[in-house]
Design an enzyme around this catalytic site. Structure first.
Site, PDB file in Angstrom:
ATOM      1  N   LYS A 114       9.520  -9.033   5.115  1.00 59.46           N
ATOM      2  CA  LYS A 114      10.483  -9.723   5.978  1.00 59.46           C
ATOM      3  C   LYS A 114      11.187 -10.787   5.150  1.00 59.46           C
ATOM      4  CE  LYS A 114      11.735  -9.605  10.349  1.00 59.46           C
ATOM      5  NZ  LYS A 114      11.708  -8.431  11.247  1.00 59.46           N
ATOM      6  N   LYS A 158       3.466  -2.104  12.100  1.00 56.09           N
ATOM      7  CA  LYS A 158       4.449  -1.292  12.838  1.00 56.09           C
ATOM      8  C   LYS A 158       4.751   0.003  12.081  1.00 56.09           C
ATOM      9  CE  LYS A 158       7.819  -3.407  15.090  1.00 56.09           C
ATOM     10  NZ  LYS A 158       9.061  -4.014  15.544  1.00 56.09           N
ATOM     11  N   SER A 194      15.828   3.477  10.438  1.00 57.48           N
ATOM     12  CA  SER A 194      16.106   2.914   9.109  1.00 57.48           C
ATOM     13  C   SER A 194      15.489   3.789   8.022  1.00 57.48           C
ATOM     14  CB  SER A 194      15.505   1.516   8.986  1.00 57.48           C
ATOM     15  OG  SER A 194      16.351   0.583   9.578  1.00 57.48           O
ATOM     16  N   HIS A 207       0.841  -1.207   0.000  1.00 53.72           N
ATOM     17  CA  HIS A 207       0.000   0.000   0.000  1.00 53.72           C
ATOM     18  C   HIS A 207       0.869   1.247   0.000  1.00 53.72           C
ATOM     19  CE1 HIS A 207       0.971  -0.124   4.239  1.00 53.72           C
ATOM     20  NE2 HIS A 207       0.462   1.069   4.389  1.00 53.72           N
ATOM     21  N   LYS A 234       9.399  -2.805   3.587  1.00 55.69           N
ATOM     22  CA  LYS A 234      10.583  -2.804   4.441  1.00 55.69           C
ATOM     23  C   LYS A 234      10.483  -3.852   5.528  1.00 55.69           C
ATOM     24  CE  LYS A 234      14.080  -0.050   6.119  1.00 55.69           C
ATOM     25  NZ  LYS A 234      14.827  -1.271   5.864  1.00 55.69           N
TER      26      LYS A 234
HETATM   27  P1  NAD Z   1      20.515  -9.197  21.692  1.00 56.41           P
HETATM   28  O1  NAD Z   1      20.880 -10.549  21.232  1.00 56.41           O
HETATM   29  O2  NAD Z   1      21.493  -8.081  21.534  1.00 56.41           O
HETATM   30  O3  NAD Z   1      20.143  -9.228  23.261  1.00 56.41           O
HETATM   31  C1  NAD Z   1      19.326 -10.175  23.859  1.00 56.41           C
HETATM   32  C2  NAD Z   1      19.865 -10.395  25.276  1.00 56.41           C
HETATM   33  O4  NAD Z   1      18.954 -11.217  25.991  1.00 56.41           O
HETATM   34  C3  NAD Z   1      21.219 -11.097  25.302  1.00 56.41           C
HETATM   35  O5  NAD Z   1      22.124 -10.370  26.123  1.00 56.41           O
HETATM   36  C4  NAD Z   1      20.908 -12.472  25.892  1.00 56.41           C
HETATM   37  O6  NAD Z   1      21.960 -13.017  26.647  1.00 56.41           O
HETATM   38  C5  NAD Z   1      19.715 -12.160  26.770  1.00 56.41           C
HETATM   39  N1  NAD Z   1      18.903 -13.324  27.088  1.00 56.41           N
HETATM   40  C6  NAD Z   1      18.739 -14.444  26.347  1.00 56.41           C
HETATM   41  N2  NAD Z   1      17.951 -15.320  26.993  1.00 56.41           N
HETATM   42  C7  NAD Z   1      17.617 -14.735  28.150  1.00 56.41           C
HETATM   43  C8  NAD Z   1      16.816 -15.155  29.258  1.00 56.41           C
HETATM   44  N3  NAD Z   1      16.211 -16.342  29.263  1.00 56.41           N
HETATM   45  N4  NAD Z   1      16.696 -14.321  30.301  1.00 56.41           N
HETATM   46  C9  NAD Z   1      17.307 -13.132  30.313  1.00 56.41           C
HETATM   47  N5  NAD Z   1      18.077 -12.676  29.291  1.00 56.41           N
HETATM   48  C10 NAD Z   1      18.221 -13.470  28.229  1.00 56.41           C
HETATM   49  O7  NAD Z   1      19.134  -8.870  20.986  1.00 56.41           O
HETATM   50  P2  NAD Z   1      18.437  -7.451  20.837  1.00 56.41           P
HETATM   51  O8  NAD Z   1      18.772  -6.891  19.503  1.00 56.41           O
HETATM   52  O9  NAD Z   1      18.663  -6.643  22.064  1.00 56.41           O
HETATM   53  O10 NAD Z   1      16.895  -7.899  20.744  1.00 56.41           O
HETATM   54  C11 NAD Z   1      16.153  -8.216  21.912  1.00 56.41           C
HETATM   55  C12 NAD Z   1      14.675  -8.286  21.538  1.00 56.41           C
HETATM   56  O11 NAD Z   1      14.260  -7.047  20.968  1.00 56.41           O
HETATM   57  C13 NAD Z   1      14.313  -9.353  20.500  1.00 56.41           C
HETATM   58  O12 NAD Z   1      13.027  -9.826  20.795  1.00 56.41           O
HETATM   59  C14 NAD Z   1      14.286  -8.569  19.192  1.00 56.41           C
HETATM   60  O13 NAD Z   1      13.464  -9.202  18.221  1.00 56.41           O
HETATM   61  C15 NAD Z   1      13.687  -7.271  19.685  1.00 56.41           C
HETATM   62  N6  NAD Z   1      13.957  -6.129  18.790  1.00 56.41           N
HETATM   63  C16 NAD Z   1      15.227  -5.735  18.509  1.00 56.41           C
HETATM   64  C17 NAD Z   1      15.442  -4.629  17.688  1.00 56.41           C
HETATM   65  C18 NAD Z   1      16.831  -4.104  17.413  1.00 56.41           C
HETATM   66  O14 NAD Z   1      16.949  -3.040  16.787  1.00 56.41           O
HETATM   67  N7  NAD Z   1      17.880  -4.750  17.873  1.00 56.41           N
HETATM   68  C19 NAD Z   1      14.356  -3.948  17.120  1.00 56.41           C
HETATM   69  C20 NAD Z   1      13.063  -4.372  17.424  1.00 56.41           C
HETATM   70  C21 NAD Z   1      12.876  -5.470  18.271  1.00 56.41           C
END
Ligand code: NAD
Length: 473
Positions: A108, A96, A364, A67, A72
């Site tokens: 995606k 989103k 982004s 749309h 993205k």
């Molecule tokens: P990341 O891998 O940098 O960090 C995740 C952290 O969670 C790690 O330090 C890991 O050790 C920890 N972890 C794993 N299992 C765990 C548990 N059972 N208990 C506690 N801590 C635990 O990932 P991120 O980029 O920070 O992403 C985290 C979440 O945010 C994901 O769901 C991701 O989809 C979402 N997200 C990330 C972004 C982004 O820009 N990075 C954007 C939107 C959404």
């Protein structure tokens, strides 16, 4: 049987959509079109591995909605990748983007590989081959579909993608805009790394500035002195904790997979990060108490709980024990539908992921705009603004006969750098999105939760686009 077992990921996104669409006025046909995945590209290609074997790689790119152009969404490298998951994530990207007024359709991508078991050379070959498959089918381009990093991918993979694209499309002037999340030297934007955590902070702060919301939660207005628990000290958790601390909140507990730590006076995320780097664990941090079972930290007495690690960490079992008044979904899908229902009944405010963690896609969008304009943010106006501010300041000093200090002068005169403009654009985005969602909820108090209000907001925007586009005869 639990809800998660009965429905696939895509079906559960459709369920949330259907629940929200009953609060909208769109005719069935428009709703069906908004919900549908427009294009699904499922591919297989051979890659010669380092040991000489030929492996057939399974990969996907889904364009959920056109749309708005381009579409993205990130590219995920994981063994859990499958068509249903990529379709669900692409649909969530449509909603989103609509919520934060980023003018893109949702998409995606995913490659079914385990990046940790592959060599950098194998990963590079797979990424470049995937990109050329997308080029062949016209599934990538600055005006078509713009991937970004996701689980298992980062700047390095985005650099391979842009390089492959540019070599296949010589002379395409806007080619750098074919992917975002690139290194700065290849057209990336400053402020991308902290964008999601900063967006989480802005989003929660805006909600906490609404007196009625805070009165209902039994909390004072504002985030100052609020007690925060953060799960996950990765990219999102680290920056979320940092911005909360810098703005006067106390991060009283941090949970990682090896355990959690607690300190009533607040933890400094950078010190904890360095301690973990040096010792391999967040446990035994000086001045903090260990919590052996990491998930117990989620159930601590606190004002705001930020799950920033994984999906489905709060479900029907632990939700009744959670004491936080507000839950900010920094991670994608940290709550199951059962947990959502429990919190709605308990009156706990859940700030939904689809809106709260949109900082990454917002920045982004700024990167893509930078690539199309071929100029760094701030380059044209920084000096002009500083010179003009210095002139105004001088006039004020002359007229009042008073002088400001050199430090104050620097703050007043400061012209915006790229990072200032990116942060300010993100702040504006989160403030506007919060207002729009909250207005929808206020106008229709029968909407059960903020997640449904966010979906209604997205459906209305995408529905308007489809209605205005008209339906092709
Ligand atoms: P990341 O891998 O940098 O960090 C995740 C952290 O969670 C790690 O330090 C890991 O050790 C920890 N972890 C794993 N299992 C765990 C548990 N059972 N208990 C506690 N801590 C635990 O990932 P991120 O980029 O920070 O992403 C985290 C979440 O945010 C994901 O769901 C991701 O989809 C979402 N997200 C990330 C972004 C982004 O820009 N990075 C954007 C939107 C959404």
């Amino acid at each position: 049987m639990s809800t998660e077992k009965e429905y696939s990921f895509f079906q559960s996104v459709e369920r949330s959509f259907d629940k929200a669409s009953s609060y909208t006025k769109w005719e069935t046909g428009i709703l069906e079109q908004i919900k549908a995945c427009n294009s699904v590209y499922s591919m297989k290609f051979p890659v010669k591995m380092d040991d000489g074997r030929i492996e057939v790689i399974e990969a996907y790119r889904v364009q959920h909605s056109q749309h708005k152009s381009p579409c993205k969404g990130g590219i995920r490298f994981s063994m859990a990748v499958n068509q249903d998951e990529v379709m669900a994530l692409a649909a969530l990207m449509t909603y989103k983007c609509a919520i934060v007024n980023v003018p893109f359709g949702g998409a995606k991508g995913g490659i079914k590989i385990s990046p940790r078991t592959l060599s950098p050379y194998e990963l590079e070959k797979i990424t470049r081959r995937y990109t050329s498959e997308l080029v062949k089918k016209n599934f990538i381009g600055p005006g078509i579909d713009v991937p970004a990093p996701d689980y298992g991918t980062g700047e390095r993979e985005m650099a391979w993608i842009v390089d492959t694209y540019q070599s296949l499309k010589p002379g395409e002037i806007d080619a750098a805009g074919c992917v975002t999340g690139k290194p700065i030297s290849l057209g990336g934007v400053r402020g991308r790394k902290e964008a999601t955590g900063l967006g989480v902070f802005y989003g929660v702060r805006e909600v906490c500035l609404i007196p009625e919301v805070m009165a209902k939660a039994g909390l004072t207005v504002g985030i100052e002195n609020k007690n925060i628990v953060v799960q996950g000290l990765g990219n999102v958790g680290y920056y979320t904790a940092k911005f909360f601390r810098e703005h006067g909140a106390k991060v009283i507990a941090i949970a990682e997979y090896e355990g959690a730590i607690y300190c009533k006076d607040g933890l400094n995320e950078e010190d904890v990060f360095q301690h973990r780097k040096a010792t391999g664990s967040i446990l035994n941090f000086p001045g903090a108490t260990n919590i052996e079972k990491s998930s117990d930290a989620l159930e601590m007495e606190c004002d705001i709980l930020i799950p920033a690690a994984l999906e489905n960490v709060i479900d029907g079992n632990n939700a009744p024990r959670i004491k936080a008044k507000i839950i900010g979904e920094a991670a994608n899908g940290p709550l199951t539908p059962e947990a959502d229902d429990i919190f709605a009944k308990k009156g706990v405010l859940v700030i939904p992921d689809m809106y709260l963690n949109a900082g990454g896609v917002t920045v982004s969008y700024f990167e893509w705009l930078k690539n199309l304009s071929h100029v760094r943010y701030g380059r044209l106006e920084k000096r002009f603004t500083e010179n003009a501010n210095m002139q105004i300041l001088k006039q004020i000093e002359d007229l009042t006969g008073k002088q400001v200090t050199t430090a104050e002068k620097l703050i007043i005169a400061h012209g915006p750098d790229e990072i200032d403009l990116v942060h300010s654009g993100l702040e504006e985005t989160m403030i506007t999105a919060t207002k729009e969602i909250m207005e929808i909820w206020k106008e229709n108090p029968s909407i059960p939760d903020m997640r449904t209000a966010a979906y209604v907001c997205a459906i209305n925007k995408v529905g308007t686009s489809y209605a205005e586009l008209g339906i092709f005869p």
